[in-house]
Write a protein that holds these residues in place. Structure first.
Motif, PDB file in Angstrom:
ATOM      1  N   LEU A   1      33.491  25.882  41.315  1.00 57.64           N
ATOM      2  CA  LEU A   1      33.434  25.384  42.570  1.00 57.64           C
ATOM      3  C   LEU A   1      32.236  25.575  43.197  1.00 57.64           C
ATOM      4  O   LEU A   1      31.523  24.610  43.967  1.00 57.64           O
ATOM      5  CB  LEU A   1      34.781  25.695  43.666  1.00 57.64           C
ATOM      6  N   VAL A   2      31.560  26.749  42.875  1.00 58.92           N
ATOM      7  CA  VAL A   2      30.249  27.201  43.549  1.00 58.92           C
ATOM      8  C   VAL A   2      29.278  26.382  43.161  1.00 58.92           C
ATOM      9  O   VAL A   2      28.435  25.716  44.047  1.00 58.92           O
ATOM     10  CB  VAL A   2      29.848  28.928  43.336  1.00 58.92           C
ATOM     11  N   HIS A   3      29.346  26.003  41.907  1.00 59.65           N
ATOM     12  CA  HIS A   3      28.027  25.121  41.365  1.00 59.65           C
ATOM     13  C   HIS A   3      28.300  23.571  41.743  1.00 59.65           C
ATOM     14  O   HIS A   3      27.319  23.073  41.789  1.00 59.65           O
ATOM     15  CB  HIS A   3      28.175  25.184  39.752  1.00 59.65           C
ATOM     16  N   LYS A   4      29.588  23.049  41.597  1.00 66.02           N
ATOM     17  CA  LYS A   4      29.802  21.900  42.245  1.00 66.02           C
ATOM     18  C   LYS A   4      29.123  21.587  43.710  1.00 66.02           C
ATOM     19  O   LYS A   4      28.675  20.610  44.279  1.00 66.02           O
ATOM     20  CB  LYS A   4      31.263  21.454  42.394  1.00 66.02           C
ATOM     21  N   LEU A   5      29.564  22.622  44.689  1.00 65.04           N
ATOM     22  CA  LEU A   5      28.956  22.722  45.985  1.00 65.04           C
ATOM     23  C   LEU A   5      27.595  22.599  46.318  1.00 65.04           C
ATOM     24  O   LEU A   5      27.102  22.075  47.080  1.00 65.04           O
ATOM     25  CB  LEU A   5      29.809  24.046  46.729  1.00 65.04           C
ATOM     26  N   VAL A   6      26.953  23.280  45.346  1.00 64.15           N
ATOM     27  CA  VAL A   6      25.366  23.325  45.514  1.00 64.15           C
ATOM     28  C   VAL A   6      25.028  21.804  44.973  1.00 64.15           C
ATOM     29  O   VAL A   6      24.041  21.343  45.903  1.00 64.15           O
ATOM     30  CB  VAL A   6      24.916  24.284  43.925  1.00 64.15           C
ATOM     31  N   ALA A   7      25.600  21.208  44.173  1.00 64.29           N
ATOM     32  CA  ALA A   7      25.156  19.863  43.978  1.00 64.29           C
ATOM     33  C   ALA A   7      25.645  18.847  45.015  1.00 64.29           C
ATOM     34  O   ALA A   7      24.882  17.826  45.254  1.00 64.29           O
ATOM     35  CB  ALA A   7      25.743  19.406  42.420  1.00 64.29           C
ATOM     36  N   LEU A   8      26.813  19.081  45.369  1.00 66.06           N
ATOM     37  CA  LEU A   8      27.585  18.366  46.596  1.00 66.06           C
ATOM     38  C   LEU A   8      26.754  18.471  47.893  1.00 66.06           C
ATOM     39  O   LEU A   8      26.041  17.450  48.443  1.00 66.06           O
ATOM     40  CB  LEU A   8      28.755  18.522  46.993  1.00 66.06           C
ATOM     41  N   GLY A   9      26.015  19.488  48.061  1.00 67.92           N
ATOM     42  CA  GLY A   9      25.126  19.613  49.209  1.00 67.92           C
ATOM     43  C   GLY A   9      23.940  18.836  49.186  1.00 67.92           C
ATOM     44  O   GLY A   9      23.433  18.189  50.062  1.00 67.92           O
ATOM     45  N   VAL A  10      23.078  19.002  47.925  1.00 69.38           N
ATOM     46  CA  VAL A  10      22.129  18.259  47.816  1.00 69.38           C
ATOM     47  C   VAL A  10      22.334  16.862  47.568  1.00 69.38           C
ATOM     48  O   VAL A  10      21.452  15.987  48.336  1.00 69.38           O
ATOM     49  CB  VAL A  10      21.458  18.489  46.465  1.00 69.38           C
ATOM     50  N   LEU A  11      23.610  16.274  47.134  1.00 63.90           N
ATOM     51  CA  LEU A  11      23.941  14.849  47.267  1.00 63.90           C
ATOM     52  C   LEU A  11      23.894  14.425  48.537  1.00 63.90           C
ATOM     53  O   LEU A  11      23.716  13.155  49.037  1.00 63.90           O
ATOM     54  CB  LEU A  11      25.060  14.574  46.473  1.00 63.90           C
ATOM     55  N   ILE A  12      24.548  15.156  49.673  1.00 64.98           N
ATOM     56  CA  ILE A  12      24.846  14.815  50.993  1.00 64.98           C
ATOM     57  C   ILE A  12      23.427  14.592  51.484  1.00 64.98           C
ATOM     58  O   ILE A  12      23.287  13.628  52.115  1.00 64.98           O
ATOM     59  CB  ILE A  12      25.603  15.876  51.687  1.00 64.98           C
ATOM     60  N   TYR A  13      22.563  15.356  51.330  1.00 63.77           N
ATOM     61  CA  TYR A  13      21.250  15.425  52.056  1.00 63.77           C
ATOM     62  C   TYR A  13      20.650  14.318  51.524  1.00 63.77           C
ATOM     63  O   TYR A  13      19.970  13.658  52.211  1.00 63.77           O
ATOM     64  CB  TYR A  13      20.546  16.658  51.610  1.00 63.77           C
ATOM     65  N   ALA A  14      20.645  14.272  50.116  1.00 68.38           N
ATOM     66  CA  ALA A  14      19.722  13.216  49.678  1.00 68.38           C
ATOM     67  C   ALA A  14      20.318  11.573  49.931  1.00 68.38           C
ATOM     68  O   ALA A  14      19.620  10.604  50.161  1.00 68.38           O
ATOM     69  CB  ALA A  14      19.688  13.398  47.989  1.00 68.38           C
TER      70      ALA A  14
END
Length: 146
Positions: free
Chosen positions: A67-80
């Motif tokens: 879940l930690v790794h997915k949240l890292v990617a999710l945050g970047v996707l939200i920003y971008a």
């Protein structure tokens, strides 16, 4: 495992309070000092404190590494994704006026909140991932050798 009872009780009381404060910093960052980065670090501190006091294994049950790794990617996707949405709406990348063309000030507010949310999610994930990586390393020397 019965030792450090006071530390465990105080930690259980503090974790919820720390998370609540992180949400306050996250969503009031545009009105006062704070924002996504600060809120992300504060949120990560809650999970790191839990892991330090109760053990890495228990922290990983509460907040699994996948879940930690997915949240890292999710945050970047939200920003971008915020920037990409503004491009599709005919504006420049990360031009928040795209979110409310009739009231650009409102669009600025919405855009900043969304971008800061992405930053907060990413920072939380990265900080917890760094803690997991360091805490999972086997010790080079035993406790008796200190």
């Amino acid at each position: 495992m019965r030792h450090h009872l006071i530390l465990r009780v105080v930690t259980k009381l503090l974790v919820g309070t720390i998370i609540l404060f992180a949400f306050y910093v996250q969503f009031h960052g545009d009105f006062s000092p704070g924002g996504g980065f600060q809120a992300g670090v504060i949120m990560a501190v809650a999970f790191i404190l839990y892991g330090v006091v109760f053990s890495l294994r228990k922290a990983q049950k509460v907040f699994p590494p996948w879940l930690v790794h997915k949240l890292v990617a999710l945050g970047v996707l939200i920003y971008a994704g915020t920037g990409i949405v503004s491009l599709f709406l005919g504006y420049e990348y990360l031009d928040y006026g795209a979110f409310s063309p009739h009231h650009p000030e409102h669009g600025q507010h919405y855009g900043i909140l969304i971008v800061e949310l992405g930053v907060g999610i990413t920072v939380t994930g990265v900080m917890v991932a760094v803690y997991y990586a360091f805490a999972a390393r086997p010790p080079r020397i035993s406790d008796e050798e200190w």
